[in-house]
Write a protein that holds these residues in place. Sequence first.
Motif, short mmCIF file in Angstrom:
data_model
loop_
_atom_site.label_atom_id
_atom_site.label_comp_id
_atom_site.label_asym_id
_atom_site.label_seq_id
_atom_site.Cartn_x
_atom_site.Cartn_y
_atom_site.Cartn_z
N THR A 109 0.83 -1.20 0.00
CA THR A 109 0.00 0.00 0.00
C THR A 109 0.87 1.25 0.00
O THR A 109 2.01 1.24 0.48
N SER A 112 -1.03 7.93 -2.95
CA SER A 112 -0.80 8.49 -4.28
C SER A 112 -0.62 10.01 -4.21
O SER A 112 -0.74 10.62 -3.15
N GLU A 118 -3.59 3.61 -2.22
CA GLU A 118 -3.68 2.64 -3.30
C GLU A 118 -2.98 1.36 -2.88
O GLU A 118 -2.19 1.36 -1.92
N ARG A 160 -0.74 0.88 -11.78
CA ARG A 160 -0.55 0.86 -10.33
C ARG A 160 0.93 0.64 -9.98
O ARG A 160 1.43 1.20 -9.00
N SER A 163 2.58 3.96 -10.32
CA SER A 163 2.26 4.83 -9.20
C SER A 163 3.06 4.43 -7.96
O SER A 163 3.56 5.29 -7.22
#
Length: 319
Positions: A109, A112, A118, A160, A163
């Motif tokens: 985790t 962001s 996220e 993802r 990110s």
Amino acid sequence: QIWQMYLLKYSMFIKRESLKKILNRMVDKGLITEFVIKSSIGVTNYRIFCADYNGVRLYTALKSENVNWKRTDVLQKTHIIKRSLAKNQFLISYLKHYDFEYSLQKKITWISDVGREEAIRPAMELTFKSHEQIDSVVFLVDVIRVHKDWEEEFSEKLLRYGSYLKSVEDTQALKKYYIIICAESPEQIKEASKLYYNLRHIRKMQEISRLKLFYTHDLELLDGRYNGTLIDSLRSIEYNYEKREWEECRLNFDIETKDWRSIKFEKEILQNEPIQKSLGEEKTENINIDKKELSEQIYKVVKEKGCKFPIPAVKISTW
């Protein structure tokens, strides 16, 4: 795969017939459940195991952690089962030749840029100690299989990953991250490369502007199927605008390898093997125990031997 994990993870040699007996007993006691996949060419059948209700309860008690498990989890789609088997084979292949720490399906985790939490869950995370200026090298490994929505799922996961890597930029001086994609064939690698190219260069997705993928596929994980080492076989695929062609780039990462055949193995003495009634008697008898006694025996063995029992191997091959 369970036998190999028992061998490589714990350096314990166990007869296949003995392991088969243990697995059958675990099925009978509701610790694991079994599926059989029949070969399309009729050569052999494949036995696949996954945790069952009692096994999840035992694991939760031993590890003191909650597990998000439902009874319907034992029923999975074919591509999910194939992905799990491929994940196991990737891990087994690397355990044969390298020393590293790993975690399976660990939830990562981060926060962001817009302040929203996220998460992503790679198939596995391998951490290698580095002899260079950085502290360690981390492989975030994902396994992809061809199915109806694989392209959409793969694209969404790349965003993802981009990110996440952006969120850990400050730690890059200590750790070097690589995204490793294990596809089922060279053809799927080509398709995955095109999807990545489209996201980065056509759709101009900034989230993956710094993302670099390295690929392998199932057959390349088998001994004798690759040149050099397993890590040498990893490569990225980029489009060269000047030459107007696709080019492969190998992963430049030097790490010491080992030969798993030189590992010294111990033989495991199993509790449910036939035992002698008394000296001089040739007859043997099997130990019959009820569920409570079985649980107590398992708990005792786990405590004494530090989890050197098939349950961890079963978990590794099914979760």
